[in-house]
Design a protein around this motif. Structure first.
Motif, PDB file in Angstrom:
ATOM      1  N   UNK A 122      19.168  32.921  18.999  1.00 28.61           N
ATOM      2  CA  UNK A 122      18.747  34.260  18.578  1.00 28.61           C
ATOM      3  C   UNK A 122      17.539  34.717  19.384  1.00 28.61           C
ATOM      4  N   UNK A 123      16.589  33.820  19.580  1.00 26.12           N
ATOM      5  CA  UNK A 123      15.388  34.159  20.334  1.00 26.12           C
ATOM      6  C   UNK A 123      15.731  34.491  21.782  1.00 26.12           C
ATOM      7  N   UNK A 124      16.660  33.741  22.374  1.00 29.80           N
ATOM      8  CA  UNK A 124      17.016  33.986  23.777  1.00 29.80           C
ATOM      9  C   UNK A 124      17.742  35.313  23.986  1.00 29.80           C
ATOM     10  N   UNK A 125      18.198  35.930  22.915  1.00 28.31           N
ATOM     11  CA  UNK A 125      18.819  37.245  23.040  1.00 28.31           C
ATOM     12  C   UNK A 125      17.800  38.317  23.420  1.00 28.31           C
ATOM     13  N   UNK A 126      16.499  37.988  23.315  1.00 28.51           N
ATOM     14  CA  UNK A 126      15.439  38.962  23.574  1.00 28.51           C
ATOM     15  C   UNK A 126      14.881  38.881  24.986  1.00 28.51           C
ATOM     16  N   UNK A 127      15.484  38.070  25.838  1.00 28.25           N
ATOM     17  CA  UNK A 127      15.107  38.046  27.251  1.00 28.25           C
ATOM     18  C   UNK A 127      16.343  38.406  28.055  1.00 28.25           C
ATOM     19  N   UNK A 128      16.173  38.609  29.344  1.00 24.59           N
ATOM     20  CA  UNK A 128      17.330  38.988  30.162  1.00 24.59           C
ATOM     21  C   UNK A 128      18.355  37.845  30.160  1.00 24.59           C
ATOM     22  N   UNK A 129      19.623  38.176  30.377  1.00 25.98           N
ATOM     23  CA  UNK A 129      20.650  37.132  30.398  1.00 25.98           C
ATOM     24  C   UNK A 129      20.347  36.036  31.430  1.00 25.98           C
ATOM     25  N   UNK A 130      19.824  36.430  32.591  1.00 26.32           N
ATOM     26  CA  UNK A 130      19.498  35.447  33.627  1.00 26.32           C
ATOM     27  C   UNK A 130      18.392  34.516  33.150  1.00 26.32           C
ATOM     28  N   UNK A 131      17.347  35.077  32.544  1.00 28.85           N
ATOM     29  CA  UNK A 131      16.253  34.256  32.037  1.00 28.85           C
ATOM     30  C   UNK A 131      16.759  33.323  30.943  1.00 28.85           C
ATOM     31  N   UNK A 132      17.604  33.830  30.069  1.00 34.82           N
ATOM     32  CA  UNK A 132      18.159  33.003  28.993  1.00 34.82           C
ATOM     33  C   UNK A 132      18.981  31.846  29.568  1.00 34.82           C
ATOM     34  N   UNK A 133      19.806  32.135  30.579  1.00 31.53           N
ATOM     35  CA  UNK A 133      20.622  31.073  31.197  1.00 31.53           C
ATOM     36  C   UNK A 133      19.743  30.001  31.834  1.00 31.53           C
ATOM     37  N   UNK A 134      18.694  30.437  32.527  1.00 26.36           N
ATOM     38  CA  UNK A 134      17.821  29.481  33.215  1.00 26.36           C
ATOM     39  C   UNK A 134      16.990  28.655  32.217  1.00 26.36           C
ATOM     40  N   UNK A 135      16.525  29.289  31.156  1.00 30.70           N
ATOM     41  CA  UNK A 135      15.793  28.544  30.120  1.00 30.70           C
ATOM     42  C   UNK A 135      16.726  27.539  29.465  1.00 30.70           C
ATOM     43  N   UNK A 136      17.925  27.987  29.142  1.00 32.68           N
ATOM     44  CA  UNK A 136      18.894  27.089  28.501  1.00 32.68           C
ATOM     45  C   UNK A 136      19.242  25.917  29.425  1.00 32.68           C
ATOM     46  N   UNK A 137      19.464  26.216  30.694  1.00 25.71           N
ATOM     47  CA  UNK A 137      19.861  25.161  31.639  1.00 25.71           C
ATOM     48  C   UNK A 137      18.755  24.133  31.838  1.00 25.71           C
ATOM     49  N   UNK A 138      17.511  24.611  32.043  1.00 23.29           N
ATOM     50  CA  UNK A 138      16.436  23.679  32.382  1.00 23.29           C
ATOM     51  C   UNK A 138      15.738  23.086  31.172  1.00 23.29           C
ATOM     52  N   UNK A 139      15.598  23.850  30.111  1.00 21.10           N
ATOM     53  CA  UNK A 139      14.825  23.374  28.961  1.00 21.10           C
ATOM     54  C   UNK A 139      15.682  22.806  27.841  1.00 21.10           C
ATOM     55  N   UNK A 140      16.927  23.250  27.729  1.00 21.95           N
ATOM     56  CA  UNK A 140      17.775  22.784  26.636  1.00 21.95           C
ATOM     57  C   UNK A 140      18.870  21.828  27.101  1.00 21.95           C
ATOM     58  N   UNK A 141      19.484  22.151  28.240  1.00 22.15           N
ATOM     59  CA  UNK A 141      20.590  21.321  28.714  1.00 22.15           C
ATOM     60  C   UNK A 141      20.138  20.181  29.610  1.00 22.15           C
ATOM     61  N   UNK A 142      18.860  20.159  29.967  1.00 22.09           N
ATOM     62  CA  UNK A 142      18.315  19.034  30.720  1.00 22.09           C
ATOM     63  C   UNK A 142      18.583  19.049  32.214  1.00 22.09           C
ATOM     64  N   UNK A 143      18.990  20.182  32.760  1.00 20.55           N
ATOM     65  CA  UNK A 143      19.214  20.239  34.200  1.00 20.55           C
ATOM     66  C   UNK A 143      17.881  20.339  34.934  1.00 20.55           C
ATOM     67  N   UNK A 144      17.842  19.799  36.126  1.00 22.65           N
ATOM     68  CA  UNK A 144      16.659  19.982  36.965  1.00 22.65           C
ATOM     69  C   UNK A 144      16.699  21.404  37.525  1.00 22.65           C
ATOM     70  N   UNK A 145      15.585  21.838  38.087  1.00 21.18           N
ATOM     71  CA  UNK A 145      15.537  23.168  38.702  1.00 21.18           C
ATOM     72  C   UNK A 145      16.573  23.246  39.822  1.00 21.18           C
ATOM     73  N   UNK A 146      16.678  22.176  40.613  1.00 23.42           N
ATOM     74  CA  UNK A 146      17.645  22.152  41.717  1.00 23.42           C
ATOM     75  C   UNK A 146      19.078  22.248  41.197  1.00 23.42           C
TER      76      UNK A 146
END
Length: 179
Positions: A122-146
């Motif tokens: 719900x919180x990620x709905x308040x940022x741009x889709x790109x920002x939400x995807x990158x936050x989810x990928x790096x902070x929630x799904x455990x992917x590295x930046x690379x």
């Protein structure tokens, strides 16, 4: 369709009603959720994580009739994931530590984790889709930046900027800002 509780529940209900496309979409949507779940808890290689993801997807498919539509779908999903993880550790007789083993073992904590994840969605709905995807990928799904950059087809600095700006906007929102 997203990975919110409501979206996953709708796919599960449609799949149980005989919609093969919805069932396939559900299984595809579960892959990143399960990868993130196992990455945070399993010390091991990507092969171990992928094995657990596949075993969990098979269990979701074969045991889908046991899901109670009056209960949260994700609580049911993560209970299956937890059992698959425990089975994997038993099979391999590993002594590697499990992060937060007490929290994993308690079903109430699973439900709390699920609710927290829904709050994050719900919180990620308040940022741009790109920002939400990158936050989810790096902070929630455990992917590295690379890894996130490669998956998205963008530069690493773009990932870092998106995460930074997205988190800054979320902090402002949580603390009463208007972003």
């Amino acid at each position: 369709m997203g990975t919110t509780e409501a979206a996953l529940r709708d796919l599960m209900v449609a799949g149980l009603a005989g919609d093969a496309g919805a069932h396939a979409a559900l299984l595809r949507a579960l892959v990143p959720l399960l990868r993130g779940f196992y990455r945070r808890r399993v010390r091991g290689g990507d092969d171990d994580i992928e094995d657990l993801v596949q075993e969990t997807l098979i269990a979701v498919h074969t045991r889908r009739a046991t899901w109670d539509p009056d209960r949260p779908f994700t609580a049911w999903l993560f209970a299956i994931a937890r059992y698959k993880m425990v089975d994997q550790f038993r099979r391999h007789a590993r002594l590697s530590p499990i992060e937060d083993a007490d929290a994993i073992a308690a079903a109430d904590d699973f439900e709390a984790e699920t609710i927290a994840r829904l709050d994050v969605d719900t919180l990620l709905e308040h940022v741009s889709p790109k920002q939400a995807r990158m936050i989810r990928a790096t902070r929630l799904d455990g992917l590295s930046v690379a890894e996130a950059a490669a998956a998205e087809g963008i530069g690493q600095s773009d990932v870092k900027i998106s995460v930074h700006r997205g988190l800054k906007a979320l902090v402002a929102r949580v603390h009463g800002g208007t972003r």
